[in-house]
Design an enzyme around this catalytic site. Structure first.
Site, PDB file in Angstrom:
ATOM      1  CB  SER A  33     -74.416 -72.824  46.948  1.00  9.26           C
ATOM      2  OG  SER A  33     -73.740 -73.789  46.160  1.00  9.26           O
ATOM      3  N   GLY A 101     -66.825 -79.240  51.385  1.00  7.06           N
ATOM      4  CA  GLY A 101     -66.308 -77.946  50.980  1.00  7.06           C
ATOM      5  C   GLY A 101     -66.797 -76.818  51.878  1.00  7.06           C
ATOM      6  CD  GLU A 108     -72.376 -81.736  54.398  1.00  2.58           C
ATOM      7  OE1 GLU A 108     -72.832 -80.746  53.802  1.00  2.58           O
ATOM      8  OE2 GLU A 108     -71.269 -82.227  54.123  1.00  2.58           O
ATOM      9  CE  LYS A 126     -70.043 -78.142  42.376  1.00  6.30           C
ATOM     10  NZ  LYS A 126     -71.024 -77.978  43.449  1.00  6.30           N
TER      11      LYS A 126
END
Length: 232
Positions: A33, A101, A108, A126
């Protein structure tokens, strides 16, 4: 930034990270996000004439980039990148991360490792003292799933840790990564020695990748109610 709006914090972190992107860069583009907010801001600059070429870390990110007109390449065509901008599920004081997640941890990590630098963007929720509050994703081969799960459980026990494992599901079905693998989520609560755990997991043949990103991030742009700070 007086109100606590999670999306606004993500946008603020993404905007700050965008100041590190220079025209002409070969850019790794993350998943999640917060990374999506970065893509939206990047697309505006591209529409104004800003020149970059991006490598997306997931099919989801690739679709958003294509929709918004951010030009893309692949690591096969462009195997060395200048910078990767990506989010994180957790970041500690020495810039070790938990990621995955969204299920894109393998791509990545490959993209981050192919880059001269990685900048993490996140909101203040976070940031942790010790990684482990967020379940650690462990990407595994479908073949031998039960045996791999048993080996991971034994490894966790041998390290003196406890972490229930759960097979990731989505919409009532087993979640499958872009690479065609499954994910086991390990709920440690606290990981006192991330390097030892990383090495032990990699020694298990059925483990494809895990979500501990150690020594990859150069900086973390953190947005909070009091403003932006950069960990480096």
């Amino acid at each position: 930034m007086s109100s606590v709006d999670p999306r606004q914090l993500k946008i603020a972190a993404a905007a700050e990270a965008l100041t590190h992107v220079k025209s002409g860069m070969k850019l790794g583009i993350g998943t999640g996000s917060t990374a999506e907010e970065f893509v939206r801001l990047l697309a505006v600059k591209v529409a104004e004439g800003f020149e970059i070429i991006g490598v997306p870390t997931s099919e989801r990110t690739a679709a958003l980039c294509n929709e918004l007109g951010v030009p893309l390449t692949t690591l096969e065509e462009t195997p060395h990148l200048d910078l990767t901008i990506d989010g994180a599920d957790e970041v500690d004081g020495v810039l070790s991360l938990i990621k995955g997640g969204g299920g894109a941890l393998l791509r990545e990590k490959i993209v981050a490792a192919a880059s001269d630098a990685m900048i993490v963007i996140a909101d203040e929720s976070k940031v942790v003292d010790t990684l482990g509050r967020f379940p650690l994703p462990v990407e595994v081969n479908r073949f031998g799933l039960a045996a791999t799960k048993l080996a991971i459980e034994q490894t966790i026990t041998d390290l003196g840790l406890e972490a229930p494992l759960s097979l990731r599901m989505k919409d009532g079905e087993i979640f499958v990564t872009d690479g065609g693998h499954y994910i086991l989520d390990a709920s440690f609560g606290r990981i006192p020695d991330t390097k030892a755990l990383s090495d032990a997991l990699f020694a298990i043949p059925g483990v494809v990748e895990h979500g501990l990103f150690i020594g990859l991030a150069r900086a973390a742009v953190i947005a909070g109610t009091s403003g932006i700070r950069t960990l480096s």
